[in-house]
Motif scaffolding. Sequence first.
Motif, PDB file in Angstrom:
ATOM      1  N   ASN A  52     -31.243 -13.524   0.358  1.00  0.00           N
ATOM      2  CA  ASN A  52     -31.086 -12.411  -0.567  1.00  0.00           C
ATOM      3  C   ASN A  52     -31.192 -12.879  -2.017  1.00  0.00           C
ATOM      4  O   ASN A  52     -31.761 -12.196  -2.873  1.00  0.00           O
ATOM      5  CB  ASN A  52     -29.733 -11.732  -0.335  1.00  0.00           C
ATOM      6  N   LYS A  53     -30.656 -14.052  -2.293  1.00  0.00           N
ATOM      7  CA  LYS A  53     -30.738 -14.625  -3.634  1.00  0.00           C
ATOM      8  C   LYS A  53     -32.195 -14.888  -4.012  1.00  0.00           C
ATOM      9  O   LYS A  53     -32.640 -14.585  -5.124  1.00  0.00           O
ATOM     10  CB  LYS A  53     -29.954 -15.929  -3.669  1.00  0.00           C
ATOM     11  N   TYR A 105     -15.856  -7.494  -5.448  1.00  0.00           N
ATOM     12  CA  TYR A 105     -15.147  -8.717  -5.837  1.00  0.00           C
ATOM     13  C   TYR A 105     -15.912  -9.449  -6.938  1.00  0.00           C
ATOM     14  O   TYR A 105     -17.117  -9.285  -7.108  1.00  0.00           O
ATOM     15  CB  TYR A 105     -15.015  -9.668  -4.627  1.00  0.00           C
ATOM     16  N   THR A 106     -15.170 -10.274  -7.674  1.00  0.00           N
ATOM     17  CA  THR A 106     -15.788 -11.213  -8.604  1.00  0.00           C
ATOM     18  C   THR A 106     -15.824 -12.617  -8.016  1.00  0.00           C
ATOM     19  O   THR A 106     -16.699 -13.413  -8.340  1.00  0.00           O
ATOM     20  CB  THR A 106     -15.027 -11.244  -9.941  1.00  0.00           C
ATOM     21  N   THR A 107     -14.865 -12.898  -7.135  1.00  0.00           N
ATOM     22  CA  THR A 107     -14.856 -14.166  -6.396  1.00  0.00           C
ATOM     23  C   THR A 107     -14.403 -13.875  -4.971  1.00  0.00           C
ATOM     24  O   THR A 107     -13.430 -13.141  -4.756  1.00  0.00           O
ATOM     25  CB  THR A 107     -13.900 -15.189  -7.036  1.00  0.00           C
ATOM     26  N   MET A 108     -15.115 -14.472  -4.001  1.00  0.00           N
ATOM     27  CA  MET A 108     -14.781 -14.168  -2.605  1.00  0.00           C
ATOM     28  C   MET A 108     -15.035 -15.400  -1.752  1.00  0.00           C
ATOM     29  O   MET A 108     -15.982 -16.154  -1.976  1.00  0.00           O
ATOM     30  CB  MET A 108     -15.627 -12.989  -2.106  1.00  0.00           C
ATOM     31  N   SER A 155     -21.381 -11.747 -10.301  1.00  0.00           N
ATOM     32  CA  SER A 155     -21.479 -11.254 -11.677  1.00  0.00           C
ATOM     33  C   SER A 155     -22.529 -10.160 -11.733  1.00  0.00           C
ATOM     34  O   SER A 155     -23.363 -10.024 -10.828  1.00  0.00           O
ATOM     35  CB  SER A 155     -21.865 -12.385 -12.632  1.00  0.00           C
ATOM     36  N   GLU A 156     -22.503  -9.381 -12.804  1.00  0.00           N
ATOM     37  CA  GLU A 156     -23.497  -8.332 -13.008  1.00  0.00           C
ATOM     38  C   GLU A 156     -24.677  -8.948 -13.738  1.00  0.00           C
ATOM     39  O   GLU A 156     -24.548  -9.464 -14.844  1.00  0.00           O
ATOM     40  CB  GLU A 156     -22.912  -7.179 -13.818  1.00  0.00           C
ATOM     41  N   ASP A 199     -25.678 -10.343  -9.304  1.00  0.00           N
ATOM     42  CA  ASP A 199     -26.027 -11.752  -9.159  1.00  0.00           C
ATOM     43  C   ASP A 199     -24.809 -12.514  -8.641  1.00  0.00           C
ATOM     44  O   ASP A 199     -23.666 -12.092  -8.846  1.00  0.00           O
ATOM     45  CB  ASP A 199     -26.480 -12.328 -10.502  1.00  0.00           C
ATOM     46  N   TYR A 200     -25.059 -13.621  -7.974  1.00  0.00           N
ATOM     47  CA  TYR A 200     -23.945 -14.419  -7.458  1.00  0.00           C
ATOM     48  C   TYR A 200     -24.389 -15.870  -7.319  1.00  0.00           C
ATOM     49  O   TYR A 200     -25.583 -16.185  -7.295  1.00  0.00           O
ATOM     50  CB  TYR A 200     -23.465 -13.882  -6.103  1.00  0.00           C
TER      51      TYR A 200
END
Length: 482
Positions: free
Chosen positions: A425-426, A399-402, A462-463, A451-452
């Motif tokens: 995790n971030k 997904y790009t947005t979840m 996002s990548e 990345d998110y």
Amino acid sequence: MSVRQAPTYQQGAPQRSMDDDSDVEEEALANDYREQVGYENNGDDYGIEGGAMGANMQDLQAQLQAAATPLEYQATLETKIQSYDSYCNLFHYILNSEGPVDIEVPSYFWAWDVIDEFIYQFNSFCSYRQKLALTQSTSGNEGDLVVLRENPNTWGCYSVLNVLYSLIQRSQISEQLAARKRGEDPAPYAGDYGSRSLYQMLGYFSIIGLLRVHCLLGDFSLALKTLDDIELNKKAMFARVMAANFTTYYYVGFSYMMMHRYADALRAFNHILIYVSRTKNFQKNAQYDSITKKNDQMYALVAICVAFHPTRLDDTIHTALREKYGEQLTRMQRGGPEALPIFEELFRTACPKFISPTPPDFDNPSVNVDPIEHQLSIFMEEVKNNMWAPTVRSYLKLYTTMDLTKLAGFLEVDADTLRGWLLVNKQRSRQMRHSEGGLLEGDVVNSNDLDYAMQGDLIHVSEAKVGRRLVDWYLRNLARTY
């Protein structure tokens, strides 16, 4: 970790930063090793030419020889205490004589073996004492318990550290190494003691010894700090002794791993494992057998680091890793509760024999903490915090947005728990990576290709490297245009 036998040493190779991921230098070093080692031993590593020396000097030679000789594995407790007294007398004489002791050391091997054996006996004694304190009701070693109670300061942590720091200070080795790093002549910084090979070599390998002792005590940042004046390259003195070379990179890599700097840990492990793989056919059986077990332990640490920080390895290392720990590595990379026992097993297999800085309390066994279990619990907390990272990442890649609640439903956890996982995790995706300067220094980089960001209950994915890839694509097409 102790590698108690060392092969004939090789000369240094061109200088290179630890961060250089290429294996050109390892190949050059291996070629140089083939030319110089051969299969026959060139003389006695510990032979000191005596000549017309007096009785006192001959006695000192005997003490120097004994200090570099491994203690028998089945040595009694009384023998271990006598060995400690012998080391104290020897180092007291070397450090506190009216002037520098005027004797030539046999080789780099002797100096390394003295420090290595000194720390090995210290580690073994502390481990045995700790084990006996924890199991005194069932050990059946009442005689040893009485002796240990009567000798609480024998092989004390303070005494061992005092010897290592004193050898470093007396030899002025840190000042000499710092001068070399600045491109200056180290001679003016050596003084009367540091200009003698006895003090210079013992002082140098005492720095490697401090790395090891601080790691055994669980102070990983201080362990790396001790190497500030030593450059990790093939021109370094430790690189001329195989056992010292292997030991140095093991403890550097392990310290990085415990500090969650997995990229730096892998670089250290990868470097020495490549070297060992390229020189194993040129080492004598007895010498190579002494590091085989430690080599396997290092591969277990590589498996742990790769599970936390997936990365491309050298083909030789990758093949060996898959042969040794292929199934375990796959399960660790998959994450989840079933991976926990594997992490624990590999850590127990590969970690050093941690020790406590203070003697155990024999009168109150329940208050004693097993140092290995303590470090294992710290490590396993990190594992549990990252246990669901692979699963979460596999969903986010779709997904790009979840919606946070939706993802929590997929994982069968509540939204607050998932939010905690995402934050951990971030944070873990931002790692410090060494580039230059001291081993503790480095730049914060993104170690994940994903990345998110969280905005309320929405997760925007996002990548992480997309910007760099676009630039690379643009430059390639620009070159084609012209």
